[in-house]
Design an enzyme around this catalytic site. Structure first.
Site, PDB file in Angstrom:
ATOM      1  CD  GLN A  86      50.244 -14.711  33.577  1.00  0.00           C
ATOM      2  OE1 GLN A  86      50.599 -14.963  32.416  1.00  0.00           O
ATOM      3  NE2 GLN A  86      49.423 -13.722  33.861  1.00  0.00           N
ATOM      4  NE  ARG A 135      45.440  -7.521  37.048  1.00  0.00           N
ATOM      5  CZ  ARG A 135      45.875  -8.769  36.832  1.00  0.00           C
ATOM      6  NH1 ARG A 135      46.408  -9.463  37.821  1.00  0.00           N
ATOM      7  NH2 ARG A 135      45.759  -9.317  35.634  1.00  0.00           N
ATOM      8  CG  ASN A 178      41.438 -18.619  33.547  1.00  0.00           C
ATOM      9  OD1 ASN A 178      41.694 -18.215  34.670  1.00  0.00           O
ATOM     10  ND2 ASN A 178      42.202 -19.502  32.916  1.00  0.00           N
ATOM     11  CE  LYS A 179      46.180 -13.939  32.557  1.00  0.00           C
ATOM     12  NZ  LYS A 179      45.980 -12.477  32.673  1.00  0.00           N
ATOM     13  CG  ASP A 229      41.102 -14.303  36.608  1.00  0.00           C
ATOM     14  OD1 ASP A 229      41.455 -15.185  35.805  1.00  0.00           O
ATOM     15  OD2 ASP A 229      41.875 -13.715  37.392  1.00  0.00           O
ATOM     16  NE  ARG A 238      49.830 -14.307  38.426  1.00  0.00           N
ATOM     17  CZ  ARG A 238      49.628 -15.585  38.752  1.00  0.00           C
ATOM     18  NH1 ARG A 238      50.312 -16.155  39.701  1.00  0.00           N
ATOM     19  NH2 ARG A 238      48.696 -16.298  38.139  1.00  0.00           N
ATOM     20  N   GLY A 239      46.921 -13.213  40.292  1.00  0.00           N
ATOM     21  CA  GLY A 239      46.125 -14.409  40.553  1.00  0.00           C
ATOM     22  C   GLY A 239      44.904 -14.011  41.374  1.00  0.00           C
ATOM     23  CB  ALA A 240      41.299 -14.594  40.914  1.00  0.00           C
TER      24      ALA A 240
HETATM   25  C1  LIG Z   1      43.734 -19.054  40.812  1.00  0.00           C
HETATM   26  S1  LIG Z   1      43.157 -17.778  39.835  1.00  0.00           S
HETATM   27  C2  LIG Z   1      44.490 -17.507  38.771  1.00  0.00           C
HETATM   28  C3  LIG Z   1      44.075 -16.766  37.546  1.00  0.00           C
HETATM   29  O1  LIG Z   1      44.580 -15.425  37.604  1.00  0.00           O
HETATM   30  C4  LIG Z   1      45.422 -15.249  36.490  1.00  0.00           C
HETATM   31  O2  LIG Z   1      45.404 -13.963  35.985  1.00  0.00           O
HETATM   32  P1  LIG Z   1      46.622 -12.932  36.344  1.00  0.00           P
HETATM   33  O3  LIG Z   1      47.885 -13.741  36.355  1.00  0.00           O
HETATM   34  O4  LIG Z   1      46.547 -11.910  35.233  1.00  0.00           O
HETATM   35  O5  LIG Z   1      46.252 -12.366  37.694  1.00  0.00           O
HETATM   36  C5  LIG Z   1      44.895 -16.225  35.478  1.00  0.00           C
HETATM   37  O6  LIG Z   1      43.705 -15.768  34.885  1.00  0.00           O
HETATM   38  C6  LIG Z   1      44.672 -17.421  36.351  1.00  0.00           C
HETATM   39  O7  LIG Z   1      43.891 -18.414  35.818  1.00  0.00           O
END
Ligand SMILES: CSC[C@H]1O[C@H](OP(=O)(O)O)[C@H](O)[C@@H]1O
Length: 326
Positions: free
Chosen positions: A180, A78, A231-232, A221, A44-46
């Site tokens: 996270q 996603r 963002n989250k 994101d 996960r993570g953009a």
């Molecule tokens: C470096 S972008 C990371 C960004 O992605 C995370 O979402 P997820 O863990 O649900 O993929 C979160 O929004 C982070 O800030």
């Protein structure tokens, strides 16, 4: 961080759901496996899901899948992070030239992967240049090596500050419900020996009121043309608090996270995820069985609450002219 590896035609992913207590890897042998890994948040993570999807695209073409089918399979995993579409668009455009040449496609994926790491180091240095003395930084979720190719965006700035001896402490909020922060950012801070404290999501306001936070730096994101940022979930609340206490609030993100096709955050789709992620902790329910949940994966921070956007091209503000030049 070797959380995304490609060997002998297979994609090997560190299962981030198992961190920090167990480092287990999942082997993806098909594009379908990759799509599931993104959807289930094994990775996960953009930027990280963009890189992962790019590997999945090459694997899908090798399997003989139709190019539009493999593109849709991976895109539909996603909806919020634009890096997923950015990476798939880049691969699809490259495919128009390379065709089914699997090794050329893989070369392009490796370029995306390695470029991301270099971009994060530039984000780190550009962000660190904002600070001249030791600071306490609050960060939300995980915008670290685990969310990117390596080094991280928000955590890239923190890594660069740490290298310069400018980190007093990092305040890592837990980031319910996937945790996270508590699980992944804390894992990265421990590995790097960066001084930090894990805090509950509802502690930020008190620490800000006590002068314990010099700046907030988070990832993103999807960033709209006017600077509204997805963002989250929980980021918006932090931005409101930071503004109330006149604390700088920065977004750290690569140019690939900016979506100039949308005018504002109103056009960003907010992912909604399943009940269990809220209702269960380590498989045990923490709410009444008959209680429904509302579970949004992201929120939108209005541009006026954001001090600046730390990118590989520098620290910018809307209308982002610097980013739109060739
Ligand atoms: C470096 S972008 C990371 C960004 O992605 C995370 O979402 P997820 O863990 O649900 O993929 C979160 O929004 C982070 O800030």
């Amino acid at each position: 961080m070797n959380h995304i590896q490609f060997e002998n035609g297979k994609l090997i992913l560190l299962d981030q759901r198992k961190l920090p207590f167990s480092e287990e890897f999942i082997v993806c042998e098909t594009a379908e496996d990759v799509a599931r890994a993104i959807k289930d948040m094994i990775v996960r993570g953009a930027p990280a899901i963009g890189i992962t999807a790019a590997y999945g695209f090459a694997m899908g073409i090798k399997e003989g899948l139709d190019v539009d089918d493999v593109y849709s399979l991976l895109l539909n995993t996603r909806p919020t992070a634009v890096n997923l579409k950015w990476a798939l668009d880049r691969m699809k455009n490259f495919y128009k030239k390379a065709g089914n040449d699997y090794f050329k496609l893989l070369e392009e994926v490796r370029k995306i992967h390695l470029e991301d790491i270099e971009i994060n180091r530039k984000i780190g240095e550009n962000g660190a240049d904002l600070f001249k003395s030791k600071v306490s930084i609050l960060t939300h979720c995980n915008a670290g090596a685990l969310a990117t190719g390596d080094y991280g965006t928000a955590l890239g700035v923190i890594r660069s500050l740490h290298k310069r001896g400018l980190i007093k402490k990092v305040l890592v909020d837990e980031t319910r419900p996937y945790l996270q922060g508590a699980r992944l950012t804390a894992y990265e801070m421990v590995k790097e020996g960066i001084p930090h404290f894990v805090i509950t999501d509802n502690t930020s306001g008190l620490l800000m009121s006590r002068g314990e936070v010099d700046a907030v730096i988070v990832g993103a994101d999807r960033i709209a043309k006017n600077g509204d940022t997805a963002n989250k979930i929980g980021t918006f609340m932090l931005a409101v608090l930071a503004n109330y206490f006149n604390i700088p609030f920065y977004i750290a993100a690569p140019v690939s996270t900016f979506d100039f096709s949308i005018e504002s955050g109103n056009e960003i789709v907010i992912e909604e995820r399943g009940r269990d992620e809220v209702a269960l902790i380590n498989g045990k329910s923490i709410i009444p069985e008959k209680s429904p949940v509302l579970h949004f994966g992201f929120d939108i921070t209005p541009n006026e609450l954001i001090t600046g956007f730390i990118t590989e091209k520098g620290v910018v503000k809307p209308p982002f002219d610097l980013l739109q030049k060739a």
